[in-house]
Scaffold this active site. Structure first.
Site, mmCIF file in Angstrom:
data_model
loop_
_atom_site.group_PDB
_atom_site.id
_atom_site.type_symbol
_atom_site.label_atom_id
_atom_site.label_comp_id
_atom_site.label_asym_id
_atom_site.label_seq_id
_atom_site.Cartn_x
_atom_site.Cartn_y
_atom_site.Cartn_z
ATOM 1 N N GLY A 210 0.609 -1.136 0.025
ATOM 2 C CA GLY A 210 0.052 0.101 -0.001
ATOM 3 C C GLY A 210 0.822 1.233 0.184
ATOM 4 O O GLY A 210 0.346 2.285 0.407
ATOM 5 N N LYS A 211 2.103 1.369 -0.477
ATOM 6 C CA LYS A 211 3.063 2.412 -0.675
ATOM 7 C C LYS A 211 2.215 3.484 -1.466
ATOM 8 O O LYS A 211 2.204 4.645 -1.237
ATOM 9 C CB LYS A 211 4.332 1.995 -1.022
ATOM 10 C CG LYS A 211 4.736 0.966 0.114
ATOM 11 C CD LYS A 211 6.413 0.886 -0.404
ATOM 12 C CE LYS A 211 6.500 0.182 -1.723
ATOM 13 N NZ LYS A 211 5.818 -1.198 -1.340
ATOM 14 N N THR A 212 1.984 3.065 -2.711
ATOM 15 C CA THR A 212 1.454 3.782 -3.711
ATOM 16 C C THR A 212 0.102 4.290 -3.381
ATOM 17 O O THR A 212 -0.267 5.659 -3.372
ATOM 18 C CB THR A 212 1.394 3.066 -4.840
ATOM 19 O OG1 THR A 212 2.513 2.663 -5.244
ATOM 20 C CG2 THR A 212 0.768 4.113 -6.182
ATOM 21 N N GLU A 428 -0.790 -35.719 1.378
ATOM 22 C CA GLU A 428 -0.965 -34.609 2.311
ATOM 23 C C GLU A 428 -1.568 -35.108 3.476
ATOM 24 O O GLU A 428 -1.375 -34.178 4.313
ATOM 25 C CB GLU A 428 -2.429 -33.874 1.160
ATOM 26 C CG GLU A 428 -2.159 -33.442 -0.011
ATOM 27 C CD GLU A 428 -1.125 -32.232 0.017
ATOM 28 O OE1 GLU A 428 -0.895 -31.557 1.152
ATOM 29 O OE2 GLU A 428 -0.304 -32.276 -0.942
HETATM 30 P P1 ADP Z 1 2.834 -0.708 -3.303
HETATM 31 O O1 ADP Z 1 2.641 0.388 -4.002
HETATM 32 O O2 ADP Z 1 3.146 -0.830 -1.807
HETATM 33 O O3 ADP Z 1 3.508 -2.011 -4.082
HETATM 34 P P2 ADP Z 1 0.020 -0.519 -3.746
HETATM 35 O O4 ADP Z 1 -0.332 0.695 -2.834
HETATM 36 O O5 ADP Z 1 0.159 -0.495 -5.502
HETATM 37 O O6 ADP Z 1 1.334 -1.508 -3.350
HETATM 38 O O7 ADP Z 1 -1.348 -1.581 -3.435
HETATM 39 C C1 ADP Z 1 -1.718 -2.175 -4.472
HETATM 40 C C2 ADP Z 1 -3.292 -2.533 -3.940
HETATM 41 O O8 ADP Z 1 -3.591 -3.150 -2.998
HETATM 42 C C3 ADP Z 1 -4.082 -0.941 -3.507
HETATM 43 O O9 ADP Z 1 -4.641 -0.270 -4.714
HETATM 44 C C4 ADP Z 1 -5.026 -1.671 -2.562
HETATM 45 O O10 ADP Z 1 -6.232 -1.999 -3.363
HETATM 46 C C5 ADP Z 1 -4.398 -3.029 -1.929
HETATM 47 N N1 ADP Z 1 -3.743 -2.658 -0.647
HETATM 48 C C6 ADP Z 1 -2.637 -2.796 -0.383
HETATM 49 N N2 ADP Z 1 -2.517 -2.353 0.620
HETATM 50 C C7 ADP Z 1 -3.430 -2.052 1.607
HETATM 51 C C8 ADP Z 1 -3.947 -1.491 2.596
HETATM 52 N N3 ADP Z 1 -2.949 -1.050 3.686
HETATM 53 N N4 ADP Z 1 -5.207 -1.240 2.943
HETATM 54 C C9 ADP Z 1 -5.989 -1.205 1.987
HETATM 55 N N5 ADP Z 1 -5.899 -1.780 0.740
HETATM 56 C C10 ADP Z 1 -4.558 -1.991 0.352
HETATM 57 ZN ZN ZN Z 2 3.854 -31.826 0.212
HETATM 58 MG MG MG Z 3 3.624 0.778 -5.968
#
Ligand code: ADP
Ligand code: ZN
Ligand code: MG
Length: 610
Positions: A210-212, A428
């Site tokens: 969720g960095k972006t 399994e």
């Molecule tokens: P990163 O930039 O860290 O690789 P993104 O911000 O692009 O990740 O996250 C991708 C998607 O995952 C987001 O658009 C959202 O839908 C979901 N997501 C990731 N982290 C969260 C969070 N903490 N809360 C809600 N949704 C999240």
């Molecule tokens: Zn196995």
């Molecule tokens: Mg990103």
């Protein structure tokens, strides 16, 4: 974030339109404009019209007589001449004039203009229009003047629509960013006390956490312009363009201050500079230098805050991280149990839910999943509900979607032979039984032998009761034993082994190695770090940091550890062969069994025996 992109149509499409327009003009409009339609009538009609004084003007041209009537929109006629000596007299009587009714030949100049100049003008104008549009798309006017113009997109509050409430978990990160937003809103407060805000904050964490999203949320919360650009957009074909883009970006940001600049995936340009090499990285280095210069150059109190995100912080140039640049480091880690539950809830708001949903159970089963994966799980569950013709998502949908995201889709058409199915069943159950028989192992929640697209033929889902942060040596050993359990069961029952255990082997080895090299859990080496983790957020690759002799010793220890656990699993399964048979048969018939069914059969047996 919403961007308006012009529709992309091939150039040929426009040429086609031009052709069509030209053809229409030529065949319909021009002739009407320039040459009136002429109607042929017989001589008698002509004479009648003359008699009734309907004819306005007449022209005698060789063997034709052209004439025009007196209506408001005159109609043109043509008739063939007759040897009629009284014609002129008759015409005079009916008060019509003599003159040019039709222009046989268009004036040569006009016709030249229409057939040659006009199309060229149209073509040139269209071409200019097209190329101006193209330039706009590439972010500028004339190409020579616009090299290196940054195409950072400007987002203001209304366009992202994402708020902090859309980001679940990640409370620490939100706190830091909230402070930044607050600073941009009331910089007064900070200046009065003499505090200066950090110039930049670096969001670090594994992919999909969720960095972006957080950066977008900052844009949504702050009522200030938001410049967003990805590191890779600085990487240009020509040397110097990246640096020019950086310059331009900061120039724009300074004009719009207070504002936020967000550089996503900054590791693309911010990699460590190394002095060795062949000078092949000139472009990137220049870009980075420009970025460093710009970050030093601008006045922090003016209210330009730079955010950046990366999942490879260790590869960043140290110069970027020193105070005055990205001096705030905001960890955005994989969500914990509570975080996972919160993220599931955020995304579940968008779908219709049945009333049997237990988010906590799902969150526990999805340990280690990132926010992006959890979001994906909810969506997969909704898709499954639609496939099955339901109006809402059930708990079973969510459970299945965990497996979809972790292990791939169920591959219904991949048919295992009966023998294979039997082997997979034993394999399994072998895992599950070893796990259950060791007191410390997590209970099994679900076992299935339906093949997955990922290649896994079976799947045992284990769920920890609560959140695990610490693992004891015994627990790790038991885990290794559980990994070997599949292979052990095959060996005991079929007296031969299959390729089905390759993933188990990998995992067991990884754990055993980590015990020795990173967790200090071996008597020989004690608390000595023999490995360093290089890529913390991307798979956690480790590299050995020890002598060759030690490396040999480690390998020997790893083998020994796994072997010991294998023997333990072998002992457990041999002692409980009856249960292994019974459970495997049950799984073979039902293909998917729950943890409760498993435990029930396991405990029944025990009661009978005792
Ligand atoms: P990163 O930039 O860290 O690789 P993104 O911000 O692009 O990740 O996250 C991708 C998607 O995952 C987001 O658009 C959202 O839908 C979901 N997501 C990731 N982290 C969260 C969070 N903490 N809360 C809600 N949704 C999240
Ligand atoms: Zn196995
Ligand atoms: Mg990103």
């Amino acid at each position: 974030m919403k961007e308006v992109k012009p529709p992309k149509k091939p150039l040929i499409f426009y040429y086609f339109i031009v052709m069509l327009v030209m053809m229409l003009l030529n065949s319909f409009l021009f002739p009407r404009l320039l040459k009136p339609q002429v109607e042929s009538v017989d001589y008698g009609t002509f004479l009648d019209m003359v008699e009734e004084k309907q004819v306005k003007m007449v022209q005698i041209e060789g063997e034709y007589i052209y004439f025009v009537d007196k209506q408001e929109t005159p109609a043109y006629y043509r008739t063939t001449t007759f040897d009629d000596p009284e014609l002129v007299e008759r015409l005079r009587q009916s008060e019509c004039t003599f003159g040019r009714v039709v222009q046989e030949e268009m004036s040569p100049i006009l016709s030249f203009i229409i057939s040659w100049i006009l199309p060229i003008v149209i073509f040139v104008a269209l071409g200019q229009w097209l190329s101006s549009r193209l330039m706009k798309k590439m972010g500028g006017g004339l190409p020579s003047m616009q090299f290196g113009k940054s195409n950072a997109k400007i987002y203001v509050e209304s366009t992202t629509g994402i708020k902090f409430s859309d980001v679940a978990g990640e409370d620490e990160a939100k706190e830091v960013l909230t402070e930044i937003v607050d600073f941009l809103h009331n910089s007064q407060k900070y200046q009065e006390i003499g505090a200066s805000m950090p110039k930049g904050a670096l969001l670090v964490g594994p992919p999909g956490t969720g960095k972006t999203l957080l950066a977008k949320a900052v844009a949504g919360e702050a009522n200030v312009p938001f410049f967003s650009i990805s590191g890779s957009e600085f990487v240009e074909m020509f040397v110097g363009m990246g640096a020019a883009k950086v310059r331009d970006l900061f120039k724009q940001a300074n004009e719009k201050a207070p504002c936020i600049v967000f550089i996503d995936e900054i590791d693309t340009i911010g990699k460590k500079r190394d002095n060795g090499g062949m000078g092949g990285n000139d472009e990137r280095e220049q870009t980075l230098n420009q970025l460093l210069t710009e970050m030093d150059g601008f006045d922090g109190s003016k209210g330009v805050v730079i955010l950046a995100a990366t999942n490879r912080p260790e590869s960043l140039d140290p110069a970027l991280l020193r105070p005055g640049r990205f001096d705030r480091r905001v960890p955005v880690e994989l969500p914990d149990l509570a975080g996972r539950e919160a993220i599931l809830k955020v995304h579940a708001k968008k779908v219709k839910l049945g009333d049997d949903i237990d988010f906590n159970a799902i969150a526990r089963a999805a340990s280690g999943a990132s926010g992006a994966e959890l979001a994906n799980m909810v969506n997969e569950a909704a898709l499954r509900a639609v496939r099955e013709g339901r109006q809402y998502v059930t708990q079973a949908d969510l459970e299945e979607s965990i497996e979809v995201v972790i292990a791939g889709y169920q591959k219904k058409n991949k048919v295992l032979s009966d023998k294979e199915k039997l082997i997979v069943s034993y394999h399994e159950i072998g895992h599950a039984l070893v796990a259950a028989l060791q007191t410390h192992s997590a209970p099994v929640t679900k076992i299935t032998i339906i093949p997955r697209t990922s290649g896994a033929l079976g799947y045992t889902m284990q769920v920890e009761e609560g959140e695990r942060n610490l693992m004891s040596k015994e627990e790790i050993e038991n885990k290794i034993a559980t990994f070997t359990g599949g292979r052990v069961a095959e060996k005991i029952i079929f007296k031969s082994v299959t390729t089905g255990a390759s993933n188990d082997i990998e995992q067991a080895t990884k754990l055993a190695r980590a015990m020795i090299t990173r967790y200090g859990m071996s008597e020989e080496f004690g608390m000595v770090a023999l490995e360093t983790v290089t890529n913390q957020y991307l798979g956690g690759d480790a590299s050995l940091a020890c002598s060759e002799d030690t490396a040999k010793e480690i390998d020997r220890k790893v083998i020994e550890t796994v072997k010991r656990q294998y023997e333990k699993a072998e002992k457990l399964l041999t002692e409980n062969k009856e249960k292994l048979h019974e459970l495997a048969k049950y799984l073979y018939e039902k293909e998917t069994i729950t943890g409760e069914e498993f435990m029930k059969i396991l405990n029944e047996e025990q009661l009978d025996e005792n």
